[in-house]
Design an enzyme around this catalytic site. Sequence first.
Site, PDB file in Angstrom:
ATOM      1  N   GLU A  88     -13.202  -9.208 -26.280  1.00 29.08           N
ATOM      2  CA  GLU A  88     -12.185 -10.084 -24.524  1.00 29.08           C
ATOM      3  C   GLU A  88     -11.196 -10.847 -25.220  1.00 29.08           C
ATOM      4  O   GLU A  88     -10.591 -11.339 -24.132  1.00 29.08           O
ATOM      5  CB  GLU A  88     -13.482 -11.057 -24.326  1.00 29.08           C
ATOM      6  N   TYR A 100       1.283 -32.991  -8.472  1.00 21.29           N
ATOM      7  CA  TYR A 100       0.320 -31.906  -9.211  1.00 21.29           C
ATOM      8  C   TYR A 100       0.652 -31.365 -10.524  1.00 21.29           C
ATOM      9  O   TYR A 100       0.434 -30.184 -10.623  1.00 21.29           O
ATOM     10  CB  TYR A 100      -0.243 -30.916  -7.720  1.00 21.29           C
ATOM     11  N   GLU A 154     -16.972 -23.489 -20.955  1.00 22.44           N
ATOM     12  CA  GLU A 154     -17.071 -24.747 -20.668  1.00 22.44           C
ATOM     13  C   GLU A 154     -16.621 -25.355 -21.608  1.00 22.44           C
ATOM     14  O   GLU A 154     -16.136 -26.591 -21.238  1.00 22.44           O
ATOM     15  CB  GLU A 154     -18.884 -24.998 -21.435  1.00 22.44           C
ATOM     16  N   LYS A 174     -13.770 -15.771 -14.658  1.00 26.53           N
ATOM     17  CA  LYS A 174     -13.913 -14.735 -14.769  1.00 26.53           C
ATOM     18  C   LYS A 174     -13.451 -13.582 -13.907  1.00 26.53           C
ATOM     19  O   LYS A 174     -14.937 -13.820 -12.905  1.00 26.53           O
ATOM     20  CB  LYS A 174     -14.672 -14.736 -15.986  1.00 26.53           C
TER      21      LYS A 174
END
Length: 119
Positions: free
Chosen positions: A23, A54, A73, A99
Amino acid sequence: MGRFVIRLNGLCFYSRIGVFDQERSVGNEFRVDLTAVADASGFRSENLDTTVSYADIYDVVAEAMRREWLLLESVSSYIADTVLDRWTLISDVKVCITKLSPPIPGIQGVCSVEYDACR
């Protein structure tokens, strides 16, 4: 007291985030949604110095998504904590990282982690 809710939704990144070596070496597509709540009591019309851009928040997200991470996380909490540390007007931040193609047999959908942070 008023507040602004600043939303950045559907930000797309190709990043190297995942527990498996594959990954992190190949990468994956991710979507990031961020909501920030900012105090509006000092806002003055057409004065950028009295609010939060922003575009600047996007830069924090993009920088984090360029790095290699093991866990969603870790990325989501890093982004939220960085936003809270950088802008005192912001009291709450929610970051959801999705994901889009998780490498888990049998999963046809997406996987997400959402992190809420506040002062």
